[in-house]
Motif scaffolding. Structure first.
Motif, PDB file in Angstrom:
ATOM      1  N   ALA A  54     -33.527  24.568 -20.252  1.00 13.46           N
ATOM      2  CA  ALA A  54     -32.705  23.385 -20.498  1.00 13.46           C
ATOM      3  C   ALA A  54     -33.460  22.109 -20.153  1.00 13.46           C
ATOM      4  O   ALA A  54     -33.353  21.094 -20.864  1.00 13.46           O
ATOM      5  CB  ALA A  54     -31.408  23.478 -19.699  1.00 13.46           C
ATOM      6  N   ARG A  55     -34.250  22.132 -19.081  1.00 19.53           N
ATOM      7  CA  ARG A  55     -34.983  20.923 -18.678  1.00 19.53           C
ATOM      8  C   ARG A  55     -36.064  20.577 -19.685  1.00 19.53           C
ATOM      9  O   ARG A  55     -36.248  19.395 -20.023  1.00 19.53           O
ATOM     10  CB  ARG A  55     -35.603  21.124 -17.284  1.00 19.53           C
ATOM     11  N   VAL A  56     -36.782  21.570 -20.179  1.00 19.30           N
ATOM     12  CA  VAL A  56     -37.813  21.303 -21.181  1.00 19.30           C
ATOM     13  C   VAL A  56     -37.175  20.748 -22.451  1.00 19.30           C
ATOM     14  O   VAL A  56     -37.696  19.808 -23.072  1.00 19.30           O
ATOM     15  CB  VAL A  56     -38.614  22.581 -21.482  1.00 19.30           C
ATOM     16  N   GLN A  57     -36.030  21.273 -22.855  1.00 19.60           N
ATOM     17  CA  GLN A  57     -35.328  20.761 -24.038  1.00 19.60           C
ATOM     18  C   GLN A  57     -34.915  19.305 -23.847  1.00 19.60           C
ATOM     19  O   GLN A  57     -34.940  18.513 -24.802  1.00 19.60           O
ATOM     20  CB  GLN A  57     -34.113  21.638 -24.329  1.00 19.60           C
ATOM     21  N   GLN A  58     -34.548  18.934 -22.630  1.00 20.64           N
ATOM     22  CA  GLN A  58     -34.202  17.537 -22.357  1.00 20.64           C
ATOM     23  C   GLN A  58     -35.391  16.615 -22.604  1.00 20.64           C
ATOM     24  O   GLN A  58     -35.216  15.500 -23.109  1.00 20.64           O
ATOM     25  CB  GLN A  58     -33.713  17.391 -20.920  1.00 20.64           C
ATOM     26  N   HIS A  59     -36.583  17.041 -22.223  1.00 17.82           N
ATOM     27  CA  HIS A  59     -37.776  16.230 -22.489  1.00 17.82           C
ATOM     28  C   HIS A  59     -37.928  15.959 -23.987  1.00 17.82           C
ATOM     29  O   HIS A  59     -38.284  14.845 -24.398  1.00 17.82           O
ATOM     30  CB  HIS A  59     -39.026  16.957 -21.981  1.00 17.82           C
ATOM     31  N   LEU A  60     -37.679  16.965 -24.793  1.00 17.64           N
ATOM     32  CA  LEU A  60     -37.858  16.818 -26.245  1.00 17.64           C
ATOM     33  C   LEU A  60     -36.853  15.831 -26.840  1.00 17.64           C
ATOM     34  O   LEU A  60     -37.130  15.204 -27.864  1.00 17.64           O
ATOM     35  CB  LEU A  60     -37.717  18.173 -26.925  1.00 17.64           C
ATOM     36  N   ARG A  61     -35.704  15.689 -26.210  1.00 14.31           N
ATOM     37  CA  ARG A  61     -34.658  14.794 -26.724  1.00 14.31           C
ATOM     38  C   ARG A  61     -34.751  13.384 -26.164  1.00 14.31           C
ATOM     39  O   ARG A  61     -33.969  12.513 -26.561  1.00 14.31           O
ATOM     40  CB  ARG A  61     -33.281  15.378 -26.412  1.00 14.31           C
ATOM     41  N   ALA A  62     -35.684  13.131 -25.238  1.00 10.66           N
ATOM     42  CA  ALA A  62     -35.764  11.825 -24.577  1.00 10.66           C
ATOM     43  C   ALA A  62     -36.715  10.899 -25.343  1.00 10.66           C
ATOM     44  O   ALA A  62     -37.928  11.151 -25.363  1.00 10.66           O
ATOM     45  CB  ALA A  62     -36.241  11.995 -23.139  1.00 10.66           C
ATOM     46  N   PRO A  63     -36.219   9.839 -25.964  1.00 13.05           N
ATOM     47  CA  PRO A  63     -37.091   8.947 -26.734  1.00 13.05           C
ATOM     48  C   PRO A  63     -38.209   8.331 -25.904  1.00 13.05           C
ATOM     49  O   PRO A  63     -39.326   8.153 -26.400  1.00 13.05           O
ATOM     50  CB  PRO A  63     -36.125   7.863 -27.247  1.00 13.05           C
ATOM     51  N   GLU A  64     -37.937   8.037 -24.630  1.00 13.66           N
ATOM     52  CA  GLU A  64     -38.944   7.390 -23.792  1.00 13.66           C
ATOM     53  C   GLU A  64     -40.099   8.333 -23.442  1.00 13.66           C
ATOM     54  O   GLU A  64     -41.122   7.887 -22.911  1.00 13.66           O
ATOM     55  CB  GLU A  64     -38.300   6.850 -22.510  1.00 13.66           C
ATOM     56  N   GLU A  65     -39.942   9.625 -23.722  1.00 13.14           N
ATOM     57  CA  GLU A  65     -41.000  10.590 -23.424  1.00 13.14           C
ATOM     58  C   GLU A  65     -41.715  11.075 -24.680  1.00 13.14           C
ATOM     59  O   GLU A  65     -42.490  12.037 -24.637  1.00 13.14           O
ATOM     60  CB  GLU A  65     -40.424  11.777 -22.651  1.00 13.14           C
ATOM     61  N   ALA A  66     -41.477  10.407 -25.794  1.00 10.95           N
ATOM     62  CA  ALA A  66     -42.060  10.840 -27.069  1.00 10.95           C
ATOM     63  C   ALA A  66     -43.587  10.828 -27.023  1.00 10.95           C
ATOM     64  O   ALA A  66     -44.245  11.708 -27.602  1.00 10.95           O
ATOM     65  CB  ALA A  66     -41.551   9.955 -28.205  1.00 10.95           C
ATOM     66  N   HIS A  67     -44.165   9.847 -26.323  1.00 13.86           N
ATOM     67  CA  HIS A  67     -45.634   9.762 -26.250  1.00 13.86           C
ATOM     68  C   HIS A  67     -46.213  10.986 -25.546  1.00 13.86           C
ATOM     69  O   HIS A  67     -47.197  11.577 -26.014  1.00 13.86           O
ATOM     70  CB  HIS A  67     -46.042   8.490 -25.510  1.00 13.86           C
ATOM     71  N   MET A  68     -45.588  11.392 -24.428  1.00 12.87           N
ATOM     72  CA  MET A  68     -46.068  12.571 -23.712  1.00 12.87           C
ATOM     73  C   MET A  68     -45.882  13.830 -24.544  1.00 12.87           C
ATOM     74  O   MET A  68     -46.794  14.671 -24.634  1.00 12.87           O
ATOM     75  CB  MET A  68     -45.330  12.714 -22.379  1.00 12.87           C
ATOM     76  N   MET A  69     -44.730  13.964 -25.174  1.00 13.60           N
ATOM     77  CA  MET A  69     -44.463  15.183 -25.927  1.00 13.60           C
ATOM     78  C   MET A  69     -45.352  15.292 -27.167  1.00 13.60           C
ATOM     79  O   MET A  69     -45.684  16.396 -27.603  1.00 13.60           O
ATOM     80  CB  MET A  69     -42.989  15.236 -26.326  1.00 13.60           C
ATOM     81  N   ALA A  70     -45.780  14.150 -27.715  1.00 12.19           N
ATOM     82  CA  ALA A  70     -46.675  14.185 -28.873  1.00 12.19           C
ATOM     83  C   ALA A  70     -48.037  14.773 -28.510  1.00 12.19           C
ATOM     84  O   ALA A  70     -48.743  15.318 -29.367  1.00 12.19           O
ATOM     85  CB  ALA A  70     -46.844  12.782 -29.449  1.00 12.19           C
ATOM     86  N   GLN A  71     -48.394  14.679 -27.227  1.00 13.33           N
ATOM     87  CA  GLN A  71     -49.674  15.226 -26.774  1.00 13.33           C
ATOM     88  C   GLN A  71     -49.564  16.663 -26.267  1.00 13.33           C
ATOM     89  O   GLN A  71     -50.572  17.300 -25.979  1.00 13.33           O
ATOM     90  CB  GLN A  71     -50.239  14.351 -25.655  1.00 13.33           C
ATOM     91  N   THR A  72     -48.326  17.153 -26.143  1.00 12.46           N
ATOM     92  CA  THR A  72     -48.108  18.488 -25.589  1.00 12.46           C
ATOM     93  C   THR A  72     -48.201  19.540 -26.681  1.00 12.46           C
ATOM     94  O   THR A  72     -47.592  19.400 -27.744  1.00 12.46           O
ATOM     95  CB  THR A  72     -46.729  18.559 -24.912  1.00 12.46           C
ATOM     96  N   ARG A  73     -48.959  20.613 -26.403  1.00 11.38           N
ATOM     97  CA  ARG A  73     -49.137  21.696 -27.363  1.00 11.38           C
ATOM     98  C   ARG A  73     -48.401  22.964 -26.938  1.00 11.38           C
ATOM     99  O   ARG A  73     -47.946  23.733 -27.775  1.00 11.38           O
ATOM    100  CB  ARG A  73     -50.626  22.010 -27.532  1.00 11.38           C
TER     101      ARG A  73
END
Length: 284
Positions: A54-73
């Motif tokens: 659930a916590r990882v899914q929250q990261h994916l839905r957070a607009p302010e974390e889009a930059h970090m998630m774009a770099q995550t593989r």
């Protein structure tokens, strides 16, 4: 001091389970620590949760974390038996691995606190190299810098009408502190309030900042259980020394360096230890 040998599984070990960011279904809905990996060897981010997926899914839905998630593989994770273990492990790993996006827990290695030795002495700013913060009486506040400590004490003085000359925050020019000239100090700087009365008001004002003593005689193990799975987190002087798998048993102590006071571990452990929320066993 003789200390127990405790071990922690390395988060860099290839045995950690992982999954591509596109498929989060293998991540358990249980407590633990998770790691976001990019192209490099070290993780981009380390986090913790009582529900990893659930916590990882929250990261994916957070607009302010889009930059970090774009770099995550991919995402990897390390289960813990409970929330305290996840908190302690996350704090330790952020300090040792220094992930790019974990700014919050990058603490200074030298903490500051105010020491109040006696009514007739101004508070002294001391650091964790000078004093054992887990055993020294009369310590208040935990600050990452001298500037932050002075700003906090100055704000408390302004709120409660304390004398900044008596606190050592303002030079004594013989005419009282600036707050006294504005009618905001009760006159300790010019003898209208006794040092003892001012000191007592200061103690009352700083009570919520008090640094609590280590409440045990030596190291202890804090036990967490998830069904038949048991983890014992070994602690001493408010420091996390590692986690041992299996039922809590007293282990033969081995010599380790004396632990340095850690502000994050202190804050994590205060409630579980002082409120009696977990099973605690003597260690070594």
């Amino acid at each position: 001091m003789a200390m127990p040998q405790a071990t922690v599984s390395s988060p860099a070990a290839p045995a950690l389970p992982s999954t591509p960011l596109e498929d989060l279904s293998p991540i358990p809905t249980a407590p633990g620590v998770y790691f976001f990996h990019g192209e490099g060897r070290l993780p981009l981010y380390i986090g913790k949760s009582i529900n990893l997926r659930a916590r990882v899914q929250q990261h994916l839905r957070a607009p302010e974390e889009a930059h970090m998630m774009a770099q995550t593989r991919r995402v990897s994770w390390q289960r813990t038996a409970g929330e305290v273990g996840a908190l302690l492990l996350e704090s330790q790993l952020i300090k040792t691995q220094q992930p790019l996006f974990n700014i919050r827990l990058r603490r200074s290695k030298q903490l500051c606190a105010w020491h109040l030795p006696s009514p007739r002495q101004a508070p002294a700013l001391v650091n964790s190299r000078q004093f054992n913060f887990a055993a020294t009486p009369g310590l208040f506040g935990l600050f990452a810098s001298a500037h932050a400590a002075k700003q906090a004490l100055r704000s408390r003085a302004e709120e409660l009408g304390l004398c900044q000359v008596r606190l050592g925050l303002e030079q004594d020019l013989g005419r009282g502190c600036f707050a006294r000239q504005l009618g905001r100090c009760q006159g300790a700087c010019i003898g209208q309030e006794s040092p003892e009365a001012h000191h007592q008001r200061l103690l009352t004002a700083l009570l919520e900042w008090e640094v609590r003593h280590w409440p045990f005689d030596g190291a202890v193990g804090l036990v967490e259980r998830d069904g038949d799975w048991v983890q014992t987190h070994v602690l001493d002087q408010w420091c996390y020394l590692g986690t041992v798998e299996g039922p809590p048993k007293r282990r033969a102590p081995k010599a380790l360096p004396s632990p340095a006071f850690d502000m994050d571990s202190y804050r994590i452990l205060m409630r579980p230890l002082l409120m009696g929320e977990h099973e605690v066993v003597r260690w070594g």
